[in-house]
Design an enzyme around this catalytic site. Structure first.
Site, PDB file in Angstrom:
ATOM      1  N   GLU A  25       0.828  -1.220   0.000  1.00 28.20           N
ATOM      2  CA  GLU A  25       0.000   0.000   0.000  1.00 28.20           C
ATOM      3  C   GLU A  25       0.857   1.263   0.000  1.00 28.20           C
ATOM      4  O   GLU A  25       2.070   1.199   0.250  1.00 28.20           O
ATOM      5  CB  GLU A  25      -0.943   0.018   1.215  1.00 28.20           C
ATOM      6  N   LYS A 160      -3.151  -1.426  15.823  1.00 29.59           N
ATOM      7  CA  LYS A 160      -2.710  -0.580  16.942  1.00 29.59           C
ATOM      8  C   LYS A 160      -3.850  -0.397  17.922  1.00 29.59           C
ATOM      9  O   LYS A 160      -5.023  -0.361  17.528  1.00 29.59           O
ATOM     10  CB  LYS A 160      -2.348   0.801  16.407  1.00 29.59           C
TER      11      LYS A 160
HETATM   12  N1  PSU Z   1      -2.690   1.796  10.656  1.00 25.16           N
HETATM   13  C1  PSU Z   1      -1.344   1.824  10.778  1.00 25.16           C
HETATM   14  N2  PSU Z   1      -0.598   2.381   9.779  1.00 25.16           N
HETATM   15  C2  PSU Z   1      -1.181   2.906   8.654  1.00 25.16           C
HETATM   16  C3  PSU Z   1      -2.605   2.850   8.533  1.00 25.16           C
HETATM   17  C4  PSU Z   1      -3.310   2.295   9.554  1.00 25.16           C
HETATM   18  O1  PSU Z   1      -0.823   1.364  11.779  1.00 25.16           O
HETATM   19  O2  PSU Z   1      -0.448   3.417   7.770  1.00 25.16           O
HETATM   20  C5  PSU Z   1      -3.244   3.370   7.283  1.00 25.16           C
HETATM   21  C6  PSU Z   1      -3.527   2.209   6.305  1.00 25.16           C
HETATM   22  O3  PSU Z   1      -3.391   2.696   4.990  1.00 25.16           O
HETATM   23  C7  PSU Z   1      -4.982   1.895   6.591  1.00 25.16           C
HETATM   24  C8  PSU Z   1      -5.543   3.270   6.841  1.00 25.16           C
HETATM   25  O4  PSU Z   1      -5.639   1.257   5.532  1.00 25.16           O
HETATM   26  O5  PSU Z   1      -4.516   3.925   7.601  1.00 25.16           O
HETATM   27  C9  PSU Z   1      -6.843   3.219   7.598  1.00 25.16           C
HETATM   28  O6  PSU Z   1      -7.413   4.474   7.635  1.00 25.16           O
HETATM   29  P1  PSU Z   1      -8.922   4.649   8.193  1.00 25.16           P
HETATM   30  O7  PSU Z   1      -8.834   4.286   9.638  1.00 25.16           O
HETATM   31  O8  PSU Z   1      -9.229   6.089   7.961  1.00 25.16           O
HETATM   32  O9  PSU Z   1      -9.773   3.728   7.394  1.00 25.16           O
END
Ligand code: PSU
Ligand code: MN
Length: 303
Positions: A25, A160
């Site tokens: 990603e 996390k």
């Molecule tokens: N959690 C992490 N590192 C990240 C992300 C999440 O520990 O880089 C990023 C990933 O790209 C994940 C996105 O898909 O954040 C999720 O965002 P949201 O919670 O807005 O869906």
């Protein structure tokens, strides 16, 4: 092939020859880590995948084109631009394509584009999930819905504890997404190896992971599966240190009224800021660890 999709020549060749390919990603590059560590890490992750016998396909949207396989320059650009690049989740792709704009793909959008390209496995750090307080805010990452509907295996280091891990597991259960622990019965919590929550299945080899994925495809299911791979012991953080930083980051987010797509990037940046370089180093090491496992599993899937 989808008319908006560009597969790089190297990735195309590997796919045509049935060789192992691992998707990566790009939100982790633009929003997940600071420059220049983000670019260094992205390139190191690609190298690690190659060293483990697979071809890396880093995914992003550039000029409205869905890209499977980025050049070094494109990775450098996303890393430098950082949080000014649009964070692209499922709902954002139509707008980015129509406007010929750039976007860094989240887990959800990376799965969509990987599947379009014919890539069935993807390595990352952490996934989005059900946020703490979601029973009021309804903040649930689109990553979970994508796991429910797109047939890609996602290898991560758990989630996390900026998230509610218990609710995240409940949601995945409802959606029929198997949560697999690699060499563990416990869900890893990204910076630490343990969370106190159990996974659905423990698996101990890439062969076994490939078997699970083949069975899921054979059953005709539409969704994917989540592999959670604990951070190597020597890079794991002290639970108290990381928990304190996360609590502080959550309190600041609340105070500043951060919401919607800003929440996760805000919390990620805050945690790095509060723990100095330590959490960043752990983050890098766990991504490399996931890249190794994904590459070896991709090799099994290609057999
Ligand atoms: N959690 C992490 N590192 C990240 C992300 C999440 O520990 O880089 C990023 C990933 O790209 C994940 C996105 O898909 O954040 C999720 O965002 P949201 O919670 O807005 O869906
Ligand atoms: Mn959200």
């Amino acid at each position: 092939m989808n008319t908006y999709l560009d597969i790089s020549p190297e990735v195309k060749k590997a796919l045509d020859e049935g060789k192992p390919v691992v998707a990566l990603e790009s939100t982790i590059i633009s929003h997940g880590m600071p420059y220049p560590k983000n670019v260094e890490t992205a390139l190191l992750v690609e190298q690690t995948i190659r060293e483990n016998g697979a071809v890396p396909a880093t995914i992003a949207v550039i000029g409205g084109r869905l890209k499977a396989g980025l050049s070094r320059e494109e990775i450098e650009y996303l890393g430098k631009t950082g949080r000014s690049v649009a964070k692209a989740s499922r709902r954002d792709l139509p707008a980015l394509v129509a406007r010929k704009a750039d976007g860094a793909t989240t887990v959800a959008t990376t799965m969509i584009i990987a599947h379009m390209a014919g890539i069935n496995i993807f390595a990352t750090g952490g996934i989005g999930g059900v946020h703490r307080g979601a029973e009021v805010t309804m903040d649930i990452s689109a990553d979970l819905e994508e796991l429910a509907q797109t047939p890609v295996m996602v290898v991560c280091a758990g989630a996390k504890s900026i998230l509610d891990l218990g609710l995240t597991l409940e949601y995945l259960e409802t959606k029929g997404v198997p949560v697999i622990g690699y060499g563990t019965e416990e869900l890893p919590a990204f910076y630490t190896r343990r969370s106190g929550f159990g996974v659905d299945y423990r698996v101990d080899s890439p062969e076994e992971l490939a078997g699970f994925f083949r069975a899921q495809r054979g059953l005709g299911y539409k969704g994917g599966m989540l592999v959670t791979n604990p951070i190597p012991e020597q890079y794991a953080m002290e639970k108290e240190v990381i928990d304190a930083a996360i609590e502080k980051a959550l309190a600041e987010a609340k105070e500043q009224g951060i919401h919607g797509k800003e929440t996760t990037p805000f919390l990620l940046a805050k945690v790095v800021e509060l723990t100095g370089g330590e959490s960043l180093e752990s983050n890098i090491q766990l991504v490399l660890n996931n890249a190794r496992l994904a590459a070896r599993t991709a090799a099994e899937l290609a057999k």
